[in-house]
Design a protein around this motif. Structure first.
Motif, PDB file in Angstrom:
ATOM      1  N   GLU A 239       3.218   8.753  -5.883  1.00  0.00           N
ATOM      2  CA  GLU A 239       4.508   8.069  -5.946  1.00  0.00           C
ATOM      3  C   GLU A 239       4.777   7.506  -7.339  1.00  0.00           C
ATOM      4  O   GLU A 239       3.962   6.757  -7.898  1.00  0.00           O
ATOM      5  N   THR A 276      11.660  11.261  -3.365  1.00  0.00           N
ATOM      6  CA  THR A 276      10.300  11.532  -2.908  1.00  0.00           C
ATOM      7  C   THR A 276      10.263  12.722  -1.956  1.00  0.00           C
ATOM      8  O   THR A 276       9.402  13.607  -2.071  1.00  0.00           O
ATOM      9  N   GLU A 280       8.226  16.203  -2.310  1.00  0.00           N
ATOM     10  CA  GLU A 280       7.314  16.754  -1.308  1.00  0.00           C
ATOM     11  C   GLU A 280       7.669  18.201  -0.982  1.00  0.00           C
ATOM     12  O   GLU A 280       6.789  19.079  -0.957  1.00  0.00           O
ATOM     13  N   HIS A 320      -0.086   9.556   4.766  1.00  0.00           N
ATOM     14  CA  HIS A 320       0.839   8.695   4.027  1.00  0.00           C
ATOM     15  C   HIS A 320       0.758   7.299   4.623  1.00  0.00           C
ATOM     16  O   HIS A 320       0.720   7.125   5.841  1.00  0.00           O
ATOM     17  N   ARG A 329       9.197  11.821   8.751  1.00  0.00           N
ATOM     18  CA  ARG A 329       8.039  12.682   8.497  1.00  0.00           C
ATOM     19  C   ARG A 329       7.304  13.060   9.784  1.00  0.00           C
ATOM     20  O   ARG A 329       6.695  14.127   9.866  1.00  0.00           O
ATOM     21  N   SER A 343      -0.866   8.209   9.434  1.00  0.00           N
ATOM     22  CA  SER A 343       0.150   7.297   8.915  1.00  0.00           C
ATOM     23  C   SER A 343      -0.305   5.850   9.120  1.00  0.00           C
ATOM     24  O   SER A 343      -1.432   5.588   9.569  1.00  0.00           O
ATOM     25  N   ASP A 361      -3.555   2.391  -0.524  1.00  0.00           N
ATOM     26  CA  ASP A 361      -4.110   3.698  -0.902  1.00  0.00           C
ATOM     27  C   ASP A 361      -5.627   3.661  -1.056  1.00  0.00           C
ATOM     28  O   ASP A 361      -6.318   4.612  -0.668  1.00  0.00           O
ATOM     29  N   TRP A 382      -1.889  14.403   0.695  1.00  0.00           N
ATOM     30  CA  TRP A 382      -1.792  12.946   0.642  1.00  0.00           C
ATOM     31  C   TRP A 382      -0.611  12.531  -0.234  1.00  0.00           C
ATOM     32  O   TRP A 382      -0.583  12.835  -1.427  1.00  0.00           O
ATOM     33  N   LEU A 383       0.344  11.857   0.367  1.00  0.00           N
ATOM     34  CA  LEU A 383       1.441  11.238  -0.370  1.00  0.00           C
ATOM     35  C   LEU A 383       1.105   9.763  -0.527  1.00  0.00           C
ATOM     36  O   LEU A 383       1.037   9.026   0.462  1.00  0.00           O
ATOM     37  N   THR A 384       0.884   9.306  -1.754  1.00  0.00           N
ATOM     38  CA  THR A 384       0.492   7.918  -1.966  1.00  0.00           C
ATOM     39  C   THR A 384       1.688   6.990  -1.776  1.00  0.00           C
ATOM     40  O   THR A 384       2.836   7.433  -1.693  1.00  0.00           O
ATOM     41  N   LEU A 385       1.415   5.691  -1.756  1.00  0.00           N
ATOM     42  CA  LEU A 385       2.450   4.724  -1.410  1.00  0.00           C
ATOM     43  C   LEU A 385       2.541   3.534  -2.351  1.00  0.00           C
ATOM     44  O   LEU A 385       3.628   3.086  -2.696  1.00  0.00           O
TER      45      LEU A 385
END
Length: 478
Positions: A239, A276, A280, A320, A329, A343, A361, A382-385
């Motif tokens: 992110e 974002t 993705e 995520h 999602r 999640s 994370d 993995w989508l970081t936050l």
């Protein structure tokens, strides 16, 4: 321009005293003071604080004052709200790439899940709406019809003369509005942004377009065609990871990865502009969304990377830290080919982070090593936050970056860099785990950092550029 006789008839052009208004000169001053020092000045100060470009005086509100002066309160109130909305969208469009009007309302549907500061900004916007209407109602009661027409004509005449006096410096960019001291946000919006908004408002057809640019995952797609793809793949979309103008900053952030002498690192940059979700879809499916509401979209994901890998015998998992309902999602991840979605609500996490409400994370890294320990052939996404705007300093557990050393002020950009330095430091520790031996790791940003102060962003980061790195194990092993 409007004249009293043509618009309302000669009877209404009689003495101001019959209208209960002020003398023309004072009425004229009242209108201008209302324009300059009430709704306009507040919105201008807000835009100036964040480095956004806006004229000192947005003349749109002149029309609504005339309508109130003539007793058209409902119509006047509608135009006040409309002009305020256009004003806000013109400013927000300099920060966030909205595709359609629906996207604005779609994003607002998640406001309860958003950081507190975003809720605060929304509250400020609503207060400005209410205040703007109140001011115009007040002016409408105090101002005679003749005064309002005189003021309206002066404003419009000044607006028409402004390009000749200062030159036409409209850049035509969606991120910039006319820089003249006196201008119309509505004219700018209709000229430069409304065409794109309206063309997508009721647009039919495929909402997922083929992405024509470059993506980091192109590397894997090419290797798949040659039959050279590995058995364990880790894709991390980070992110708001940006490309600093000073190259030494990125080298400092990625330093812990380069210190792993058994890891070979490739790196590069991609030109990209989007959200974002768009980032993705770029990496997972080589698609670009026409809109962001993907909840009911069931087709278009057939060629996504996780689905293709799944058909080749890979176990596929997505992760995520936010709620699974965020940007739907929980609905489109399975359609893209993910068998499991880790999640925020899927686990009992030891703590909660603040930049965007959700898991931290650093606490989610154990999920990655556990996955590869148990799956010899698997794809983990993995989508970081935690590096989400506004980059809350409470999410900085390990301070690995000295902003003062690189001349970065103690603002959003500094916190952004500190959060990424922390993440890559922890990622290096993860890759040092025995379970990660042989895992092919690809890390790429979703989009450029969202920094509310555009001047600050321009001083630190490259615009519409994002970085990527690939890490593979060399022959030295561990």
């Amino acid at each position: 321009m409007l004249t009293c006789r043509r618009l309302i008839g000669s009877k209404l052009c009689e003495s101001n005293s019959t209208q209960g208004g002020l003398r023309p000169f004072f009425g004229f001053l009242l209108v201008f003071s209302g324009f300059l020092f009430l709704p306009n000045i507040l919105i201008y100060l807000l835009s100036d604080y964040y480095g956004l470009v806006r004229p000192y005086l947005n003349i749109d509100y002149a029309l609504s004052v005339v309508l109130f002066a003539f007793g058209r309160k409902v119509v006047g109130g509608f135009f006040v709200m409309f002009f305020l909305l256009i004003d806000m969208l013109s400013l927000a469009g300099q920060l966030f790439p909205f595709v359609r009007f629906q996207d604005v309302f779609y994003f607002l549907s998640f406001i309860l899940l958003a950081p507190a500061y975003y809720k605060f900004l929304l509250g400020v916007g609503l207060l400005l709406f209410g205040f703007g209407i109140y001011v115009h109602v007040l002016l409408g009661k105090r101002l005679s019809r003749v005064d309002s027409l005189v003021s309206f004509n002066v404003v419009i005449f000044s607006y028409l003369l402004m390009p000749y006096a200062l030159g036409d410096n409209d850049t035509g960019s969606y991120r910039r509005v006319a820089e003249n001291p006196l201008s119309s946000q509505s004219v700018y919006f209709i000229t430069h942004r409304l065409a794109g908004f309206s063309s997508n408002f009721h647009r039919e057809g495929d909402p997922l377009l083929v992405y024509r640019g470059k993506s980091a995952s192109d590397i894997w797609l090419e290797e798949m065609e040659k039959g050279e793809i590995g058995d364990q793949l880790l894709l991390i979309v980070v992110e708001s990871w940006g490309v600093p103008k000073e190259k030494e900053i990125q080298a400092e952030i990625l330093g812990p990865l380069y210190e792993l002498n058994y890891i070979e690192v490739q790196s590069g940059e991609i030109s990209f502009s989007g959200s974002t979700v768009a980032g993705e879809l770029r990496e997972l499916c080589r698609l670009y969304p026409e809109h962001y509401n993907l909840k009911n979209l069931t087709e278009g994901f057939e060629n996504c990377l996780p689905r293709v890998l799944q058909s080749e015998g890979f176990i596929t998992v997505a992760q995520h830290g936010a709620m699974s309902t965020m940007y739907d999602r929980r609905f489109w991840y399975p359609r893209a080919g993910f068998e499991e979605f880790v999640s925020f609500e899927a686990r009992d996490w030891p703590r909660r982070c603040y930049s965007f409400p959700g898991a931290c994370d650093v606490d989610m890294m154990a999920e990655v090593s556990s996955f590869f320990s148990n799956n010899e052939k698997g794809f983990f996404y993995w989508l970081t936050l935690n590096s989400h705007s506004l980059y809350d300093e409470r999410d900085i557990f390990i301070d690995r970056f000295d902003c003062e050393k690189f001349g970065v002020g103690e603002g959003e950009s500094c916190r952004n860099l500190k959060l990424h330095a922390q993440f890559f430091y922890e990622l290096a520790s993860l890759l040092d785990d025995e379970a990660m031996k042989g895992v092919d790791v690809l890390v790429v940003s979703d989009h450029q950092p969202r920094v509310l102060d555009i001047n600050e962003f321009g001083a630190v980061f490259e615009a519409e550029k994002i970085p990527w790195i690939r890490m593979t194990q060399n022959d030295n092993g561990k």
